[in-house]
Write an enzyme that holds these catalytic residues in place. Structure first.
Site, PDB file in Angstrom:
ATOM      1  N   CYS A   1      45.200  92.600  58.780  1.00 23.46           N
ATOM      2  CA  CYS A   1      43.778  92.398  58.464  1.00 23.46           C
ATOM      3  C   CYS A   1      43.079  93.659  58.943  1.00 23.46           C
ATOM      4  CB  CYS A   1      43.231  91.177  59.203  1.00 23.46           C
ATOM      5  SG  CYS A   1      41.429  91.053  59.078  1.00 23.46           S
TER       6      CYS A   1
ATOM      7  N   HIS B   1      40.112  94.295  59.694  1.00 30.98           N
ATOM      8  CA  HIS B   1      39.182  94.121  60.817  1.00 30.98           C
ATOM      9  C   HIS B   1      39.870  94.359  62.161  1.00 30.98           C
ATOM     10  CE1 HIS B   1      36.382  92.263  57.969  1.00 30.98           C
ATOM     11  NE2 HIS B   1      35.478  92.219  58.918  1.00 30.98           N
TER      12      HIS B   1
ATOM     13  N   GLU C   1      32.719  90.670  63.020  1.00 30.23           N
ATOM     14  CA  GLU C   1      31.514  90.733  62.174  1.00 30.23           C
ATOM     15  C   GLU C   1      30.255  90.559  63.028  1.00 30.23           C
ATOM     16  OE1 GLU C   1      30.854  91.200  58.624  1.00 30.23           O
ATOM     17  OE2 GLU C   1      32.787  92.158  58.874  1.00 30.23           O
TER      18      GLU C   1
ATOM     19  N   ASP D   1      35.786  95.973  51.186  1.00 30.31           N
ATOM     20  CA  ASP D   1      36.260  94.977  52.156  1.00 30.31           C
ATOM     21  C   ASP D   1      35.239  93.843  52.215  1.00 30.31           C
ATOM     22  OD1 ASP D   1      37.882  93.858  54.278  1.00 30.31           O
ATOM     23  OD2 ASP D   1      36.333  94.473  55.672  1.00 30.31           O
ATOM     24  N   SER D   2      35.643  92.731  52.808  1.00 33.06           N
ATOM     25  CA  SER D   2      34.700  91.629  52.993  1.00 33.06           C
ATOM     26  C   SER D   2      33.582  92.027  53.951  1.00 33.06           C
ATOM     27  CB  SER D   2      35.434  90.404  53.545  1.00 33.06           C
ATOM     28  OG  SER D   2      35.952  90.711  54.817  1.00 33.06           O
TER      29      SER D   2
HETATM   30  N1  DGL Z   1      39.317  92.667  56.550  1.00 35.54           N
HETATM   31  C1  DGL Z   1      39.879  91.659  55.748  1.00 35.54           C
HETATM   32  C2  DGL Z   1      41.369  91.652  55.712  1.00 35.54           C
HETATM   33  O1  DGL Z   1      41.960  92.697  55.835  1.00 35.54           O
HETATM   34  C3  DGL Z   1      39.141  90.412  55.516  1.00 35.54           C
HETATM   35  C4  DGL Z   1      38.973  89.482  56.622  1.00 35.54           C
HETATM   36  C5  DGL Z   1      38.066  88.322  56.323  1.00 35.54           C
HETATM   37  O2  DGL Z   1      37.034  88.524  55.690  1.00 35.54           O
HETATM   38  O3  DGL Z   1      38.414  87.211  56.745  1.00 35.54           O
HETATM   39  O4  DGL Z   1      41.983  90.624  55.543  1.00 35.54           O
END
Ligand code: DGL
Length: 267
Positions: free
Chosen positions: A186, A188, A154, A6-7
């Site tokens: 997302c 997150h 984050e 993941d990011s």
């Molecule tokens: N958790 C990510 C997603 O599902 C990435 C969110 C991001 O880095 O902007 O999209």
């Protein structure tokens, strides 16, 4: 070895359910926290960063990688699957989260008006809209991009009053259209699952993405013995491109146990 990418922290909301459901495998989690959020980046950059993460995880011995990131799944996955993997890593695979989540909505009895909360990139890509129209074009999809949520998560501010206020603003237009189902597009946003469920109320089903992805992965491994390698003493390695102490704290809060992550560099 299974990689989870993941990011940043978002993939932990998927990893937690995967490790619970499938504890017999070894995992490497990689969060590109130093470059998160991905949600506002160009497709070119998201592809480039995702490709580097794939290279790193493959070099660490992963045969299968889960993009626990909708943004990477929407912006990079198809090209990686169609062009990069066959040329560079034949016999290895990367799976995303969008298709399995859409499939699980389609399988529900009541799901005619579906809301998708996601990053700006995922919304713009129309990946959810396209997947829904392939699988069941009678489903109406209402997308809402929520660009401020990932930076707040984050920064470990998911429980702060400002997050609550912003969340309420993002949810307001979706509530107005009268949905029966909501997809957290997302990973997150899994950190805000309870707050989102509460805000929509009992008549709207907010899907639990982690459980769905874990179930779909279990099913995939059954059908693909080439990736199905349970081990006697499974290991879990956590890697971040950001501050590993900060990662440990965030992960502990979410996974409910202490971890020791390592900081790595992705070229
Ligand atoms: N958790 C990510 C997603 O599902 C990435 C969110 C991001 O880095 O902007 O999209």
């Amino acid at each position: 070895m299974i990689g989870v990418f993941d990011s940043g922290y978002g993939g932990l909301t998927i990893f937690r359910d995967i490790e619970k459901k499938l504890p017999q495998y070894s995992y490497i989690y990689l969060g590109d926290n130093a470059r998160a959020p991905y949600g506002d980046l160009s497709q070119k950059l998201i592809y480039q960063y995702s490709q580097k993460a794939v290279d790193y995880l493959m070099a660490e011995g992963c045969q299968l990688i889960i993009f626990a990131c909708n943004t990477a799944s929407a912006m990079a996955l198809r090209k990686l699957q169609q062009e990069y993997l066959p040329a560079k890593y034949p016999g290895k695979n990367v799976l995303g989260v969008i298709r399995p989540l859409v499939e699980s909505v389609v399988e529900l009895a009541q799901r005619s008006r579906v809301g998708v909360m996601a990053t700006a990139s995922t919304v713009k890509s129309e990946a959810y809209v396209n997947e829904f129209s392939h699988l069941d074009c009678s489903i109406e999809v209402f997308q809402e991009s929520c660009p401020l949520l990932v930076p707040l998560i984050e920064a470990s501010r998911e429980n702060s009053p400002e997050t609550n206020i912003i969340l309420t603003e993002y949810i307001r237009p979706l509530k107005r259209v009268g949905l029966d189902t909501v997809v957290l597009g997302c990973t997150h946003y899994g950190f805000l699952q309870e707050a989102i469920e509460k805000s929509f109320g009992v008549n709207v089903r907010v899907l639990r993405s982690g459980q769905i992805i874990a179930d779909k992965l279990a099913d995939y491994l059954k059908r693909h013995p080439e990736y199905n390698h349970p081990v006697q003493n499974p290991t879990q390695t956590f890697l971040t491109t950001g501050d590993n102490k900060k990662f440990d704290q965030a992960a502990q809060k979410f996974l409910g146990r202490a971890i020791n992550s390592l900081t790595i560099k992705l070229k």
